[in-house]
Design a protein around this motif. Structure first.
Motif, PDB file in Angstrom:
ATOM      1  N   ILE A  19       0.816  -1.212   0.000  1.00 11.05           N
ATOM      2  CA  ILE A  19       0.000   0.000   0.000  1.00 11.05           C
ATOM      3  C   ILE A  19       0.852   1.266   0.000  1.00 11.05           C
ATOM      4  CG2 ILE A  19      -1.972  -1.122   1.090  1.00 11.05           C
ATOM      5  CD1 ILE A  19      -1.068   0.229   3.748  1.00 11.05           C
ATOM      6  N   LYS A  22      -0.383   4.157  -2.133  1.00  8.58           N
ATOM      7  CA  LYS A  22      -1.764   4.620  -1.965  1.00  8.58           C
ATOM      8  C   LYS A  22      -1.796   5.945  -1.215  1.00  8.58           C
ATOM      9  CE  LYS A  22      -5.028   1.540  -1.180  1.00  8.58           C
ATOM     10  NZ  LYS A  22      -5.782   0.481  -0.504  1.00  8.58           N
ATOM     11  N   ASP A  23      -2.853   6.718  -1.463  1.00 10.25           N
ATOM     12  CA  ASP A  23      -3.030   7.997  -0.782  1.00 10.25           C
ATOM     13  C   ASP A  23      -3.565   7.790   0.629  1.00 10.25           C
ATOM     14  OD1 ASP A  23      -2.231   9.466  -3.022  1.00 10.25           O
ATOM     15  OD2 ASP A  23      -4.283   9.554  -3.810  1.00 10.25           O
ATOM     16  N   LYS A 108      -3.736   4.548   4.646  1.00  9.34           N
ATOM     17  CA  LYS A 108      -3.640   4.074   3.267  1.00  9.34           C
ATOM     18  C   LYS A 108      -4.481   2.846   2.972  1.00  9.34           C
ATOM     19  CE  LYS A 108       0.953   5.911   2.431  1.00  9.34           C
ATOM     20  NZ  LYS A 108       2.139   5.670   1.606  1.00  9.34           N
ATOM     21  N   THR A 109      -5.106   2.290   3.977  1.00  9.64           N
ATOM     22  CA  THR A 109      -5.970   1.123   3.775  1.00  9.64           C
ATOM     23  C   THR A 109      -7.139   1.189   4.749  1.00  9.64           C
ATOM     24  OG1 THR A 109      -5.981  -1.286   3.447  1.00  9.64           O
ATOM     25  CG2 THR A 109      -4.712  -0.449   5.318  1.00  9.64           C
ATOM     26  N   GLY A 150     -10.980   5.811   0.548  1.00  8.53           N
ATOM     27  CA  GLY A 150     -10.154   4.909  -0.252  1.00  8.53           C
ATOM     28  C   GLY A 150     -10.513   4.903  -1.720  1.00  8.53           C
ATOM     29  N   LYS A 151      -9.656   4.238  -2.491  1.00 16.02           N
ATOM     30  CA  LYS A 151      -9.761   4.189  -3.944  1.00 16.02           C
ATOM     31  C   LYS A 151     -11.028   3.485  -4.429  1.00 16.02           C
ATOM     32  CE  LYS A 151      -7.152   1.574  -6.792  1.00 16.02           C
ATOM     33  NZ  LYS A 151      -5.935   1.018  -7.379  1.00 16.02           N
TER      34      LYS A 151
END
Length: 160
Positions: A19, A22-23, A108-109, A150-151
């Motif tokens: 991760i 990831k943002d 990030k998760t 999240g994405k």
């Protein structure tokens, strides 16, 4: 949402997802479970007449502790700095105790597994504290009700 399984490497072996790219976003998950029991058992919980002590207080602490340790018991979960955990109980009727957990982080998760672990552990704690008087208790269904951030975007379950 992708159908690709992200927890497997090119050799089809389990891996912890990377991760690092990831943002960081605000994330929240709400999970639900219930315990079905005899009316007498639920009445004793409600009235504080269980010999082992305050069932809901102990189950609430157990749920919080479990959410914080999810990464230690679910192999592919990341250790997360949780920013909030709230466990709530409600009496659906004379035989059903409902458990809901809301877990938050900025990371990030997501925290879906932490919320699910929290409600599961809280329900198991109720069972443990009341099993001497009611071994027929049933836990479940347990499900994710909501997830934000999240994405993959937001998720809201239609019903419990």
């Amino acid at each position: 949402m992708s159908d690709q399984l992200t927890h497997f490497n090119e050799q089809n072996r389990a891996r912890m997802v990377d991760i690092s790219e990831k943002d960081v976003t605000k994330r929240e998950a709400i999970a639900y479970s219930q315990i079905i029991m005899k009316p007498e058992t639920l009445a004793r919980i409600r009235e504080g007449r269980v010999e082992k002590g305050d069932v809901l207080a102990v189950a609430q602490v157990a749920g919080v502790m479990a959410a914080k340790k999810t990464w230690e018991i679910i192999p592919m979960c990341h250790p997360l700095p949780l920013t909030g955990i709230d466990i709530r109980f409600s009496f659906a009727n004379e035989t059903i105790l409902e458990v809901e957990a809301a877990v938050k982080t900025t990371g990030k998760t997501g925290v879906e597994m932490e919320a699910l672990t929290a409600v599961s552990t809280a329900a198991l704690t109720v069972y443990d504290m009341c099993k001497a008087m009611d071994k027929e208790m049933v836990i479940g269904p347990t499900s994710l009700l909501k997830k934000t951030g999240g994405k993959s975007g937001d998720f809201i379950r239609g019903e419990k």
